[in-house]
Design an enzyme around this catalytic site. Structure first.
Site, short mmCIF file in Angstrom:
data_model
loop_
_atom_site.label_atom_id
_atom_site.label_comp_id
_atom_site.label_asym_id
_atom_site.label_seq_id
_atom_site.Cartn_x
_atom_site.Cartn_y
_atom_site.Cartn_z
N CYS A 118 -6.74 -2.37 -2.38
CA CYS A 118 -5.29 -2.16 -2.53
C CYS A 118 -4.89 -1.72 -3.93
CB CYS A 118 -4.54 -3.44 -2.18
SG CYS A 118 -4.63 -3.93 -0.45
N HIS A 131 1.69 -4.57 -6.41
CA HIS A 131 0.28 -4.93 -6.67
C HIS A 131 -0.30 -4.21 -7.88
CE1 HIS A 131 -3.23 -6.80 -4.17
NE2 HIS A 131 -2.92 -7.49 -5.25
#
Length: 470
Positions: A79, A134
């Site tokens: 990610c 993130h």
């Protein structure tokens, strides 16, 4: 002579102005970049999923029919690295973002990095991020401090939604992840704990806020860049209550149905705002499929899950629509990498690309406009900070054993293995015969050229604090 140029000249004559009036430049296109989380290659109908995965995806399938669909679009294996590559146009090994952070230290992009939001802001765009970030949890590294005018979402990852429901975590006084919002020039604020209830609700709110942002941008007559990193289908893959039980096959297919509806809502808003012809729409995923029971995803034609060098980890859906500029109904197997989106969109928007660092993204505007060949034919394959292979044309050279999923042991090979991804898409039959080792030369040459750039521009170390200056 273009009609709009003729109109410009005639207007000048009718108003008594000079007949040598300059041609009016075309309006900058809006960009709606939809990024799904852990959506495998084999989930969407046009990529072999849809009804075979328990949920048809008619809105996304229609988007593919109206635009170009890539079957060899490549991403990073996790990610955080993938999102970093999209934001900066640089392989994450360069930016200290090559791995998912596990807490307890400095994380995310340094302020020295130039994000696509910063580049497009400099070109006059309104910029908004709605969803999973993130790329840093500190105030100085949240989206509104990295080029976005506004943002809403979560700073880290969805599996943290489990924590507030764990009695031991509550008793230990653990700091839980919050849903946040913020605007450029000010701090982001916490709106509420991101727990399992909010996990089900957040993507609907992401869609609503994105629509509102597009409406306000159009009303202000500003081109916009809407970065929409939805949280589905990352585990826990829990659908909105409106979609729970919709398919009759469980949470994952219900979540796919919700995903398609959310995308449809954004596409519907584009039409309602009458901006379809001047809006680039992208639909893609950050990495290969979810591997966590009971929410396993599908790699489709390929093999392997995220966190690996397998094709199932690296290839994701990629659909792009820009009516009249990008061919409709086209399918291409040419190599494109997600870093290319940075350079391509900067070029289309007339934004500056940094010249003081290595930029890995290649301008693919000519290819997307209809050129037969991609401007790229290779890229290095990193899993975290470990170089595990290189792709060159239809060949893949790997230096480590295969991994089906992230917990499968992987050891370095004594001798690299080469796979022809055309004749062996599942990477089951390494080419070891001498007559088929010719591909190692050009593959290693491409890799060597990349490694020379690492020597010229040393990578930022993970955990590097600001201010950073090379």
């Amino acid at each position: 002579m273009r009609p709009d140029f003729v109109v410009t000249i005639l207007s000048g004559l009718l108003l008594g102005g000079p007949a040598y009036a300059q041609e009016v430049p075309p309006a900058k296109p809006n960009i709606l970049f939809i990024l799904m989380d852990n959506l495998g290659y084999g989930e969407v109908g046009v990529y072999g999923g849809g009804i075979t995965r328990g949920a048809p995806t008619p809105r996304i399938d229609q988007l593919a029919a109206e635009g170009t669909r890539l079957t060899n679009f490549n991403v990073e294996a996790q990610c955080t690295p993938s999102r970093s590559a999209i934001m900066t146009g640089r392989f994450s090994i360069r930016s200290g973002t090559h791995s998912i952070p596990i807490g307890g230290g400095i994380e995310g992009l340094t302020q020295w990095e130039v994000t696509i939001a910063e580049a497009l802001s400099g070109a006059g765009y309104a910029t908004g991020a709605f969803g999973k970030w993130h790329l840093g949890s500190d105030q100085s590294r949240l989206p509104n401090a990295q080029g976005f005018d506004e943002w809403y979402g979560i700073p880290r990852t969805t599996d943290e939604a489990f924590w507030p429901n764990e009695p031991q975590a509550q008793a230990a006084g653990v700091s839980f992840e919050h849903i946040m919002e913020g605007r450029k020039g000010g701090p982001s604020k916490e709106l509420g704990v991101y727990d399992l209830e909010q996990r089900r609700l957040i993507d609907a709110e992401i869609a609503n806020r994105t629509v509102d942002f597009m409406k306000r941008s159009v009303a202000a007559d500003k081109p916009f860049y809407a970065y929409v990193p939805f949280t589905l289908v990352h585990f826990p893959t829990l659908p909105n209550p409106r979609f729970a039980g919709r398919t009759g096959y469980g949470d994952f297919p219900d979540a796919l149905a919700e995903m398609d509806a959310n995308v449809g809502q954004l596409l519907g808003a584009v039409d309602e705002l009458n901006i379809r012809d001047n809006t680039i729409v992208v639909f893609t995923s950050d990495n290969g499929p979810e591997a966590t029971w009971p929410w396993q995803g599908s790699s489709g034609l390929w093999r392997g899950y995220y966190f690996t060098h397998m094709e199932g980890s690296l290839r994701t859906p990629f659909i792009i629509r820009w009516p009249g500029k990008i061919p409709a109904g086209r399918v291409s197997n040419e190599i494109v990498h997600e870093v290319d989106t940075f350079t391509t969109f900067a070029r289309i928007a007339g934004a500056d690309v940094p010249a003081d660092r290595a930029i890995d993204g290649i301008d693919q505007s000519a290819f997307l406009a209809g050129a037969e060949k991609s401007s790229r034919e290779s890229f290095p394959i990193y899993v975290a900070d470990r170089l595990e292979g290189v792709k060159w044309r239809n060949w893949k050279l790997v230096f480590y054993d295969e991994q089906r999923d992230w917990w499968t042991p992987s050891t370095k090979l004594g001798q690299p293995k080469a796979f022809d991804l055309i004749t062996d898409p599942k990477e089951e039959y390494p080419q070891t015969a001498l007559r088929n080792t010719w591909n190692a030369g050009p593959a290693m040459e491409a890799l060597s050229a990349f490694e020379q750039t690492l020597a010229k521009y040393p990578p930022i170390k993970a955990g590097t604090p600001d201010p950073y200056q090379p």
